[in-house]
Write an enzyme that holds these catalytic residues in place. Structure first.
Site, PDB file in Angstrom:
ATOM      1  N   GLY A 122       0.834  -1.199   0.000  1.00  8.92           N
ATOM      2  CA  GLY A 122       0.000   0.000   0.000  1.00  8.92           C
ATOM      3  C   GLY A 122       0.864   1.242   0.000  1.00  8.92           C
ATOM      4  O   GLY A 122       0.980   1.936   1.024  1.00  8.92           O
ATOM      5  N   GLU A 239      13.573  -3.650  -2.222  1.00  2.00           N
ATOM      6  CA  GLU A 239      12.751  -3.713  -3.432  1.00  2.00           C
ATOM      7  C   GLU A 239      13.564  -3.438  -4.687  1.00  2.00           C
ATOM      8  O   GLU A 239      13.366  -4.068  -5.721  1.00  2.00           O
ATOM      9  CB  GLU A 239      11.600  -2.700  -3.333  1.00  2.00           C
ATOM     10  CG  GLU A 239      10.716  -2.699  -4.566  1.00  2.00           C
ATOM     11  CD  GLU A 239       9.512  -1.772  -4.447  1.00  2.00           C
ATOM     12  OE1 GLU A 239       8.798  -1.625  -5.457  1.00  2.00           O
ATOM     13  OE2 GLU A 239       9.298  -1.216  -3.368  1.00  2.00           O
TER      14      GLU A 239
END
Length: 363
Positions: A122, A239
């Protein structure tokens, strides 16, 4: 190479070959985002290949980040269906391990390591673009925790996720990087709604997620309230610094090596050399993580160069196919349809250059 790492590489190759020959999956580009198979993730978990760098007390294997790099490289090269565990294993678990309380670690990490918990991210919002600090989703204090209101977009596999990582604004500030907090949220909580976003290929992994007065218990805060920007910047090292930034198009490159004619030999050779360099940078990132560092600059560099590399792989493959039609079901067709997201996910190229410039200015 460390003999144990070589053995691990062979084990992963054997498992992927077994599944592929049994017809349980077909190799796909961008498999870490688009190819979801919870059974495959759970089989990896049974072998100790999820959460493999984490402490055994929370379900991990206490192995090195280099070992994890070997594992993820082979899964990506095989185009294996790893999307079910990728987000939780890659970045949310390590972030909770780095910043979360012992209570949160005990609650969440074993579920990720067992392949039971599926996480979605999110972060991005409809009006924020690649400017992560511009989030408008709010977190308001409530008895025993927080109330969340807002919306997130491009949330991959939110319709399948058990949990969400959420970045929200917990206090107003004239400095937009201040007052942000990270949360772990149950996707089954009242007030969470998920709407599909179907891409150009007709597939559904993107979603828009709306949060309306969603309660999050106090212990589900990751790290310090208001310190979300610093923490999420570190988290993005996980990431941006992984091999998925250079191997998402590997099935296309593998085909290109087989079909390219002499006219493209030099260009294909250059691509292979660039891949070797990028893999070496992946090793540097993994080694930094093993020392406990958060290699923000190296990860941003890898993501920036990886985006350019994957774009060039597809352009070379287009030329190799000549004027013939490209099937949307082919490796090249799937990769081309996925490619608009390459330069955005994990931070646009412009954002990455800004990060690198700021890091250089601090020297």
């Amino acid at each position: 190479m460390n003999p144990s790492l070589g053995e691990l590489r062979l084990e992963v190759r054997a498992l992927c070959r077994e599944w592929r020959e049994a017809g349980r999956y077909r190799p796909r580009p961008d498999a870490w985002l688009r190819s979801f198979d919870l059974a495959f993730s759970k089989e990896l978990a049974e072998r100790g290949w999820l959460g493999m760098t984490w402490p055994k007390a929370v379900g991990g294997g206490e192995r090195s980040n280099l070992a994890r790099l070997v594992l993820t490289e082979e899964l990506l090269r095989a185009g294996a269906p790893v999307a079910a565990h990728w987000i939780g294993d890659r970045q949310i678990g390590p972030s909770i391990l780095r910043h979360g309380t012992e209570e949160l670690q005990r609650e969440i990490l074993p579920g990720i390591a067992a392949g039971e918990f599926v996480f979605c991210l999110g972060m991005s919002e409809p009006d924020a673009g690649s400017d992560l600090a511009a989030v408008r989703t709010t977190a308001t204090r409530a008895p025993g925790g927080w109330r969340i209101d807002g919306r997130k977009i491009w949330t991959s596999h939110a319709h399948r996720a058990t949990h969400a990582y959420l970045l929200a604004r917990s206090e107003k500030s004239e400095v937009k990087h201040a007052g942000l907090t990270e949360f772990v949220l149950d996707m089954s909580a009242p007030g969470v709604s998920v709407s599909p976003i179907v891409d150009m290929a007709g597939s559904h992994h993107f979603n828009e997620v709306v949060f309306e007065d969603v309660f999050v218990p106090e212990h589900r805060v990751i790290g310090a309230v208001g310190n979300g920007w610093q923490q999420v910047t570190e988290q993005l090292s996980y990431e941006r610094g992984g091999p998925e930034r250079v191997l998402s198009t590997y099935p296309v490159l593998a085909e290109l090596l087989e079909v390219a004619d002499e006219g493209l030999a030099e260009e294909v050779g250059e691509l292979v050399a660039r891949l070797a360099t990028l893999r070496a940078l992946c090793v540097q990132v993994a080694e930094s993580l093993d020392t406990g560092a958060a290699p923000v600059q190296a990860a941003a560099t890898l993501k920036y160069l990886g985006t350019a590399f994957e774009r060039d792989v597809l352009e070379c493959a287009r030329r190799a196919t000549g004027s013939g039609a490209i099937s949307p079901e082919s490796a090249l067709g799937e990769a081309i349809l996925a490619s608009p997201g390459f330069s955005i996910r994990g931070g646009s190229s412009e954002v990455l250059l800004s990060i690198l410039a700021k890091q250089e200015a601090r020297r």
